[in-house]
Every structure is written in structure tokens, then in C-alpha cells.
Design an enzyme around this catalytic site. Structure first.
Site, short mmCIF file in Angstrom:
data_model
loop_
_atom_site.label_atom_id
_atom_site.label_comp_id
_atom_site.label_asym_id
_atom_site.label_seq_id
_atom_site.Cartn_x
_atom_site.Cartn_y
_atom_site.Cartn_z
N ARG A 106 4.20 30.97 60.65
CA ARG A 106 4.69 31.49 61.93
C ARG A 106 5.81 32.49 61.73
O ARG A 106 6.20 33.18 62.66
CB ARG A 106 5.16 30.32 62.81
CG ARG A 106 4.03 29.43 63.31
CD ARG A 106 4.54 28.22 64.02
NE ARG A 106 5.29 28.56 65.21
CZ ARG A 106 6.05 27.69 65.86
NH1 ARG A 106 6.19 26.45 65.41
NH2 ARG A 106 6.71 28.05 66.94
N ASN A 147 46.34 55.48 37.96
CA ASN A 147 45.91 56.17 39.17
C ASN A 147 44.64 56.96 38.89
O ASN A 147 44.61 57.78 37.96
CB ASN A 147 47.01 57.12 39.67
CG ASN A 147 46.61 57.79 40.98
OD1 ASN A 147 46.81 57.24 42.05
ND2 ASN A 147 46.05 58.99 40.89
N LEU A 200 12.49 17.53 52.23
CA LEU A 200 11.11 17.96 52.43
C LEU A 200 11.10 19.48 52.60
O LEU A 200 11.51 20.01 53.63
CB LEU A 200 10.51 17.28 53.67
CG LEU A 200 10.59 15.74 53.68
CD1 LEU A 200 9.86 15.19 54.90
CD2 LEU A 200 10.03 15.15 52.40
#
Length: 449
Positions: free
Chosen positions: A15, A359, A8
Site C-alpha cells: 500500500r 583563516n 514483527l
């Protein structure tokens, strides 16, 4: 285990003071709904149905999680029992048991579902999930007689004596599919909110002579999210669980409370994570790696024995090979570093491939964006990129090739070559003193005016 699962997921979550549907707020970088669906998928039911009520957003998230999920839209939100009846066309006549989950309750464990299933197997015809609340607040109260569940009373409808009960409703219910659908359709609106409550089926089932029981879980599992405060608490619960799980797998967290995990973070054992590290979604760390302090990783894969940080950022699409090293204040995006390759200082490497044992010097930037499109940079094995090199993509640096410090590289560099791309330096004798004197005089004149 249940044959069918209904999640659900309706409810806008007003809120939470947000326009976003409640179940799409995030915990651990993933929507609340994704947590619930992960639990549902772990149960391996025949079908999972998501009942939404917020337009396409919830449906899209559910289908993104699993394209096989069925969607039912609760256009008029009239309560949880009504939501179950919305799913009825997908389940009517299908038999088996159906478990109802709440889309805003993300922490239910598989062991708890198993306990509900055991109660069902032991003869219970309807099984609800409850929990003992330290502060019951506005949760619905479960009224029992011994092991029998008599009824569930919503807080709005409860008297003082009922509100004093500490056993609260967690919202989950398991029942035979036909029984669940029949009782959900019969649930009335004789309550303070005027809604069809799924909790009403407890009393309806008892009135029909059915065996209705409650199984209890830990309060933490039943945490529902209705406010921003609830969401913050849920994040804390999730992080605590994730940290504990990592430690149990053999991950060393040097300051566990400062490490932030995502919903799908995967870290092998023998990994060391230093303080103040954030893992966004989509991170995989292999054994032996070390993630140093104040680093942020998302959407990346870190190989065995690699080192990241401190203060490094790995963005989506980053792949680090075994033993690769990404150092302080280096950002990497959509780039691969081969085994043993390194970029240890103050660099941005984006849309690139860095070869094995290459590098990359401090201050290097791959200039990958021309204002319209992204372009790639290819750096070969054992290549050496000098400090402050600008690699203007698309460009390729060959195996064993070098770039001189301060170069702006706009053309490919063949294997073994050294590329120097900077203007010739000129020194003008005494000019610095003259220039400074001129600037100071101008400044004095300005103040005098």
C-alpha cells in the site's frame, strides 16, 4: 519489564507503492524498524527477536542496529500469530514474559510498556494495548466488559455495532512466554483474510479462564504505518516530539516548525538554532554553538561556541573545534577545524585539517580528488589562506604561513613562509577597445547574414 521481545517486521507494504520493505522506510532519517528497535533496547530484555519476511534487507538493518538481535524468517506470511510461532524455537522453554511489538508502530513510549507490565504484575495473564481513536477506520476493535477484554475483532470481520466501538487495537501484547506461544499456535484462520491473527489469543485466553485486560495509550503512540500518507503523518509526529524535547533540554529554536531533526540528533543546552535548519543523521552540537539559518548538517560534530552558517553545509566527517566559524555558502566534508579556525565565505574544504586560529579566505578550494583517489590538505595553526586559493592535495601549509590571493598551491609551504603561485599580470594598452570593436563587428556581420 518483559524478559523477551518479539518485533514483527514482515510485510512488504504494497500500500506504500514501494519495492522497499515497509519497515525500512524512514522517519527522521532512520528506518521505521530502527525506531522500534531503539524502544526495544531501552526495555533491556534478555533477548530481542525480529521476525522478518522480506529477505536480507530487514535482517541486515536489524543486525546493523544491534548485532545481538536474533532473526527469524517468516517465509510464508500467514498473519501475526503465525509470525509469533516462527519465533517459538528461540523462546520455547525459556520462561519469563514476552512482549510482542509491531515493526511499523514506532512511537510506543517506555512508560506505556511499564503500564502494561504493571497490569501483568497486578494479575492480568494477557495484556493488550489499545487506544481511543478519533477516526477508528480499519483498526481492529476491542470489545470489553468493564476492565476485562472479551475479544478483539478485525475490521474485516466486524459488524456495524462492533465497528462503532472507538477502542482500537494497537497491536502490542504481553503475556507469559509459554502462554503466548501456546495460544498463538492455536489461533485459527476463521476470518475474512484467512490469516492467523494474534488478536485471537484474547478470546482463546478467555475461553481458558485467563485474565485478559487492555491498557490504553495515546492515539499518537499507536500510529501504525501502512501508506505514504501514514508515513508523512509519522514524520510530522516525530518532528514535533524532537522539537519539544530539544526545547525542554534548553535549546533555543527561533522558528521551531522550520527545524528538521534526525532520529539521533544530539544538541546540548544553550545552543541557538535559527530558522530553516536541517539536521541529517549523526549530528552532535555542543553547548553555546549557534546554527544559523538555512544550514544543512549531517554526520558532524560542532564544538562549544562554534558558529555555522547561514547557508552552510557540513557533511559527514566534519569536526569543528570550540569557537570555530563556518560561514555563508561554505561546504565542509571530512575535515577538522581547530579551535578558533574559520572559513567564512564561499569555500569548499574537503579531506583537510585546518589548524587552530587559521583563516581560510573566500573562494578557497581544497582540490582533494584526482579522479581516482581522495587526498588530504593540512593547514597549520594561525595560517592565512588568501582568497581564491586552490590547495591541490596532497599539500601542507605550515604554522603561521600564508598564501597569496589567487594562488594555485601544489607544493608544501614551510612554517612562516608566504606562497605566491600565479602568473605575472600583463596589461596590453588599448587592446580591450580593439577586441570589443572586433567582437561587435563579427556579431553584426552574423545578423546581416
Amino acid at each position: 519489564m518483559p524478559t523477551h521481545l518479539i518485533v514483527l517486521a514482515a510485510g512488504a507494504g504494497t500500500r506504500m507503492l514501494s519495492d522497499r520493505p515497509k519497515v525500512l522506510h524512514e522517519i527522521g532519517g532512520a528506518p521505521i524498524l530502527a525506531h522500534v528497535l531503539a524502544a526495544a533496547q531501552a526495555l533491556d530484555g534478555e533477548r530481542v527477536l525480529v521476525v522478518g519476511g522480506d529477505g536480507d534487507a530487514v535482517s541486515k538493518e536489524a543486525l546493523r542496529t544491534d548485532g545481538k538481535i536474533r532473526i527469524a524468517e517468516q517465509c510464508e506470511q500467514r498473519g501475526t500469530a503465525h509470525a509469533v510461532t516462527v519465533a517459538a524455537p528461540e523462546l520455547d522453554g525459556k520462561g519469563g514474559d514476552t512482549l510482542v511489538l509491531l515493526g511499523d508502530t514506532p512511537f510506543i513510549r517506555p512508560e506505556t510498556i511499564s503500564a502494561m507490565g504493571k497490569a501483568r504484575a497486578d494479575g492480568a495473564e494477557i495484556v493488550f494495548l489499545g487506544f481511543e481513536a478519533s477516526d477508528p477506520g480499519r483498526y481492529g476493535r476491542i470489545v470489553t466488559d468493564g476492565a476485562t477484554l472479551l475479544r478483539i475483532v478485525e475490521w474485516k470481520d466486524a459488524d456495524d455495532a462492533t465497528r462503532a466501538i472507538a477502542l482500537c487495537n494497537a497491536g502490542l501484547v504481553l503475556a507469559e512466554t509459554g502462554t503466548l506461544l501456546r495460544l498463538a499456535a492455536a489461533a485459527g484462520r476463521d476470518n475474512a483474510a484467512g490469516e492467523h491473527y494474534l488478536t485471537d489469543i484474547a478470546a482463546l485466553g478467555r475461553a481458558d479462564g485467563l485474565d485478559v485486560r487492555v491498557v490504553a495509550c495515546a492515539e499518537e503512540e499507536a500510529l501504525g504505518i501502512n501508506t505514504c500518507a501514514d508515513l508523512a503523518r509519522a514524520e510530522s509526529v516525530f518532528q514535533a516530539r524532537a522539537r519539544n524535547a530539544a526545547v525542554e533540554r534548553g535549546v533555543t529554536l527561533l522558528s521551531a516548525e522550520t527545524v528538521h531533526f534526525a532520529f539521533d540528533t544530539r544538541i546540548d543546552r544553550n545552543v541557538v538554532v535559527e530558522p530553516n535548519v536541517v539536521f541529517g543523521p549523526g549530528v552532535v552540537i555542543e553547548s553555546g554553538a549557534r546554527i544559523r539559518a538555512f544550514s544543512h548538517l549531517e554526520g558532524c560534530h560542532v564544538g562549544r561556541n562554534a558558529v555555522v552558517g547561514p547557508h552552510a553545509r557540513l557533511r559527514p566527517g566534519t569536526e569543528l573545534g570550540a569557537g570555530a566559524r563556518i560561514g555563508n555558502f561554505v561546504e565542509v566534508k571530512n575535515a577538522e577545524f581547530g579551535e578558533g579556525a574559520q572559513a567564512k565565505h564561499l569555500s569548499y574544504i574537503g579531506d583537510a585539517s585546518i589548524g587552530r586560529d587559521a583563516n581560510v579566505g573566500a573562494g578557497t578550494i581544497t582540490c582533494n580528488y584526482d579522479g581516482v583517489s581522495k587526498h588530504r590538505t593540512e593547514v597549520g595553526e594561525r595560517a592565512f589562506i588568501g582568497s581564491s586559493t586552490m590547495l591541490v592535495a596532497p599539500v601542507a601549509i605550515g604554522d603561521d604561513a600564508m598564501t597569496a590571493s589567487g594562488s594555485v598551491i601544489t607544493r608544501n609551504v614551510p612554517d612562516g613562509d608566504l606562497a605566491i603561485a600565479r602568473t605575472r599580470q600583463e596589461n596590453k594598452p588599448g587592446f580591450a577597445r580593439k577586441l570589443l570593436a572586433m567582437l561587435r563587428a563579427t556579431r553584426r556581420a552574423g545578423k546581416a547574414d
